[in-house]
Design a protein around this motif. Structure first.
Motif, PDB file in Angstrom:
ATOM      1  N   ALA A  72       0.822  -1.209   0.000  1.00  0.00           N
ATOM      2  CA  ALA A  72       0.000   0.000   0.000  1.00  0.00           C
ATOM      3  C   ALA A  72       0.859   1.263   0.000  1.00  0.00           C
ATOM      4  CB  ALA A  72      -0.938   0.012   1.205  1.00  0.00           C
ATOM      5  N   THR A  73       2.043   1.184   0.584  1.00  0.00           N
ATOM      6  CA  THR A  73       2.926   2.348   0.622  1.00  0.00           C
ATOM      7  C   THR A  73       3.956   2.333  -0.508  1.00  0.00           C
ATOM      8  OG1 THR A  73       4.477   1.252   2.129  1.00  0.00           O
ATOM      9  CG2 THR A  73       2.702   2.566   3.128  1.00  0.00           C
ATOM     10  N   GLY A  74       3.949   1.273  -1.309  1.00  0.00           N
ATOM     11  CA  GLY A  74       4.905   1.170  -2.415  1.00  0.00           C
ATOM     12  C   GLY A  74       6.320   0.840  -1.970  1.00  0.00           C
ATOM     13  N   THR A  75       6.454   0.288  -0.779  1.00  0.00           N
ATOM     14  CA  THR A  75       7.762  -0.057  -0.225  1.00  0.00           C
ATOM     15  C   THR A  75       8.173  -1.459  -0.664  1.00  0.00           C
ATOM     16  OG1 THR A  75       7.222   1.252   1.725  1.00  0.00           O
ATOM     17  CG2 THR A  75       9.064  -0.278   1.927  1.00  0.00           C
ATOM     18  N   PRO A  76       9.370  -1.612  -1.228  1.00  0.00           N
ATOM     19  CA  PRO A  76       9.822  -2.958  -1.573  1.00  0.00           C
ATOM     20  C   PRO A  76      10.031  -3.792  -0.298  1.00  0.00           C
ATOM     21  CG  PRO A  76      11.546  -1.340  -2.028  1.00  0.00           C
ATOM     22  CD  PRO A  76      10.349  -0.591  -1.562  1.00  0.00           C
ATOM     23  N   VAL A  77       9.685  -5.052  -0.362  1.00  0.00           N
ATOM     24  CA  VAL A  77       9.811  -5.949   0.789  1.00  0.00           C
ATOM     25  C   VAL A  77      11.268  -6.384   0.933  1.00  0.00           C
ATOM     26  CG1 VAL A  77       9.054  -8.116   1.824  1.00  0.00           C
ATOM     27  CG2 VAL A  77       7.450  -6.755   0.467  1.00  0.00           C
ATOM     28  N   ARG A  78      11.831  -6.122   2.107  1.00  0.00           N
ATOM     29  CA  ARG A  78      13.205  -6.535   2.411  1.00  0.00           C
ATOM     30  C   ARG A  78      13.151  -7.598   3.514  1.00  0.00           C
ATOM     31  NH1 ARG A  78      13.183  -1.189   2.693  1.00  0.00           N
ATOM     32  NH2 ARG A  78      13.604  -1.189   4.929  1.00  0.00           N
ATOM     33  N   LEU A 105       9.223 -13.938  -5.478  1.00  0.00           N
ATOM     34  CA  LEU A 105       8.332 -12.879  -4.993  1.00  0.00           C
ATOM     35  C   LEU A 105       8.883 -11.471  -5.247  1.00  0.00           C
ATOM     36  CD1 LEU A 105       7.250 -14.540  -1.631  1.00  0.00           C
ATOM     37  CD2 LEU A 105       5.914 -14.353  -3.742  1.00  0.00           C
ATOM     38  N   SER A 106      10.059 -11.393  -5.868  1.00  0.00           N
ATOM     39  CA  SER A 106      10.728 -10.108  -6.154  1.00  0.00           C
ATOM     40  C   SER A 106      10.992  -9.303  -4.889  1.00  0.00           C
ATOM     41  CB  SER A 106       9.900  -9.285  -7.148  1.00  0.00           C
ATOM     42  OG  SER A 106       9.745  -9.981  -8.347  1.00  0.00           O
ATOM     43  N   TRP A 107      11.361  -9.985  -3.822  1.00  0.00           N
ATOM     44  CA  TRP A 107      11.743  -9.329  -2.591  1.00  0.00           C
ATOM     45  C   TRP A 107      13.237  -9.063  -2.613  1.00  0.00           C
ATOM     46  CZ3 TRP A 107       8.939 -12.882   1.503  1.00  0.00           C
ATOM     47  CH2 TRP A 107       7.565 -12.663   1.433  1.00  0.00           C
ATOM     48  N   ALA A 134      17.527  -6.148  13.250  1.00  0.00           N
ATOM     49  CA  ALA A 134      17.376  -5.560  11.912  1.00  0.00           C
ATOM     50  C   ALA A 134      15.919  -5.192  11.639  1.00  0.00           C
ATOM     51  CB  ALA A 134      17.898  -6.523  10.854  1.00  0.00           C
ATOM     52  N   ILE A 135      14.984  -6.007  12.118  1.00  0.00           N
ATOM     53  CA  ILE A 135      13.561  -5.679  11.971  1.00  0.00           C
ATOM     54  C   ILE A 135      13.248  -4.416  12.777  1.00  0.00           C
ATOM     55  CG2 ILE A 135      11.203  -6.409  12.528  1.00  0.00           C
ATOM     56  CD1 ILE A 135      12.109  -9.306  11.880  1.00  0.00           C
ATOM     57  N   CYS A 136      13.744  -4.354  13.998  1.00  0.00           N
ATOM     58  CA  CYS A 136      13.496  -3.180  14.856  1.00  0.00           C
ATOM     59  C   CYS A 136      14.069  -1.905  14.234  1.00  0.00           C
ATOM     60  CB  CYS A 136      14.102  -3.394  16.241  1.00  0.00           C
ATOM     61  SG  CYS A 136      13.234  -4.624  17.218  1.00  0.00           S
ATOM     62  N   ARG A 137      15.218  -1.995  13.584  1.00  0.00           N
ATOM     63  CA  ARG A 137      15.842  -0.824  12.958  1.00  0.00           C
ATOM     64  C   ARG A 137      15.233  -0.482  11.604  1.00  0.00           C
ATOM     65  NH1 ARG A 137      20.558  -3.545  14.771  1.00  0.00           N
ATOM     66  NH2 ARG A 137      20.870  -4.282  12.661  1.00  0.00           N
ATOM     67  N   GLY A 138      14.358  -1.350  11.085  1.00  0.00           N
ATOM     68  CA  GLY A 138      13.739  -1.098   9.785  1.00  0.00           C
ATOM     69  C   GLY A 138      14.589  -1.502   8.597  1.00  0.00           C
ATOM     70  N   GLU A 139      15.687  -2.229   8.843  1.00  0.00           N
ATOM     71  CA  GLU A 139      16.541  -2.691   7.748  1.00  0.00           C
ATOM     72  C   GLU A 139      15.853  -3.779   6.937  1.00  0.00           C
ATOM     73  OE1 GLU A 139      20.270  -3.923   9.404  1.00  0.00           O
ATOM     74  OE2 GLU A 139      20.587  -1.998  10.392  1.00  0.00           O
ATOM     75  N   ILE A 140      15.075  -4.607   7.625  1.00  0.00           N
ATOM     76  CA  ILE A 140      14.310  -5.662   6.956  1.00  0.00           C
ATOM     77  C   ILE A 140      12.894  -5.639   7.510  1.00  0.00           C
ATOM     78  CG2 ILE A 140      16.300  -7.147   6.441  1.00  0.00           C
ATOM     79  CD1 ILE A 140      15.499  -8.895   8.839  1.00  0.00           C
ATOM     80  N   HIS A 141      11.988  -6.254   6.766  1.00  0.00           N
ATOM     81  CA  HIS A 141      10.586  -6.311   7.191  1.00  0.00           C
ATOM     82  C   HIS A 141      10.199  -7.682   7.723  1.00  0.00           C
ATOM     83  CE1 HIS A 141      10.659  -3.149   3.981  1.00  0.00           C
ATOM     84  NE2 HIS A 141      10.252  -2.481   5.050  1.00  0.00           N
ATOM     85  N   GLY A 142      10.980  -8.695   7.397  1.00  0.00           N
ATOM     86  CA  GLY A 142      10.630 -10.035   7.826  1.00  0.00           C
ATOM     87  C   GLY A 142      11.777 -11.006   7.640  1.00  0.00           C
TER      88      GLY A 142
END
Length: 181
Positions: A72-78, A105-107, A134-142
């Protein structure tokens, strides 16, 4: 309810005293016998009785919400690619399986790591802690792992880990779902 038996004045008389206050929870399901605290999720408390379908549904709900939010925000999944291997075992094969999912999945996968601690609690694995941070810092999403076994074979520990990842704003994606362990 516990009862207390007292000696009576006569040998054939037994008086049973019941406490006026109940020390047990009102709901029997609120009793907890594990060394870990119960998990509270949107669906209620999860315990060791959580079956595979419940764990699958919980993980997929976290995953779908996170991916929809990012789309929804257009953010690529990392994501961080992760596997657990036995000491001395080569992680390359299992990490290749995670790479196939990331590619399909083009992540993006800025972190690729593994633990060789054996089946230790995920909360004390050094590379799992790195992924949490890394999740807490926003470097990755999952996190992408091959199967539930990379997290834990114990339902309660697995559910704890799912909730810990979700509490940090992340998700767990598996190559093979919980049923196909």
């Amino acid at each position: 309810m516990p009862t207390i038996t007292t000696k009576a004045k006569r040998a054939d008389e037994v008086r049973v005293l019941r406490p006026s206050v109940s020390y047990l929870p009102a709901r029997p399901s609120a009793l907890h016998t594990s060394s870990r605290p119960p998990l509270h999720t949107a669906g209620g408390f999860l315990r060791e009785e959580a079956n595979t379908a419940q764990l699958l549904a919980l993980r997929e709900a976290f995953l779908n919400r996170a991916v929809q939010r990012l789309a929804a925000t257009g953010t690529p999944v990392r994501v961080g690619r992760y596997t657990l291997v036995k000491p001395g075992q080569d992680p390359a094969g299992r990490l290749a399986e995670t790479q196939a999912v990331v590619h399909r999945l083009s992540w993006q996968a800025p972190i690729t790591t593994y633990d060789s601690t054996g089946m230790a609690d995920p909360a004390i694995r050094p590379q799992m802690a790195r992924l949490y941070a890394a999740i807490c810092r926003g470097e990755i999403h999952g996190i992408v792992a091959v199967s539930r076994v990379d997290i834990s074979t114990f339902p309660c520990v697995y559910a704890d880990t799912l909730t810990a990842i979700q509490a940090r704003g992340g998700f767990l994606a598996l190559v093979r779902n919980e049923i196909a362990i």
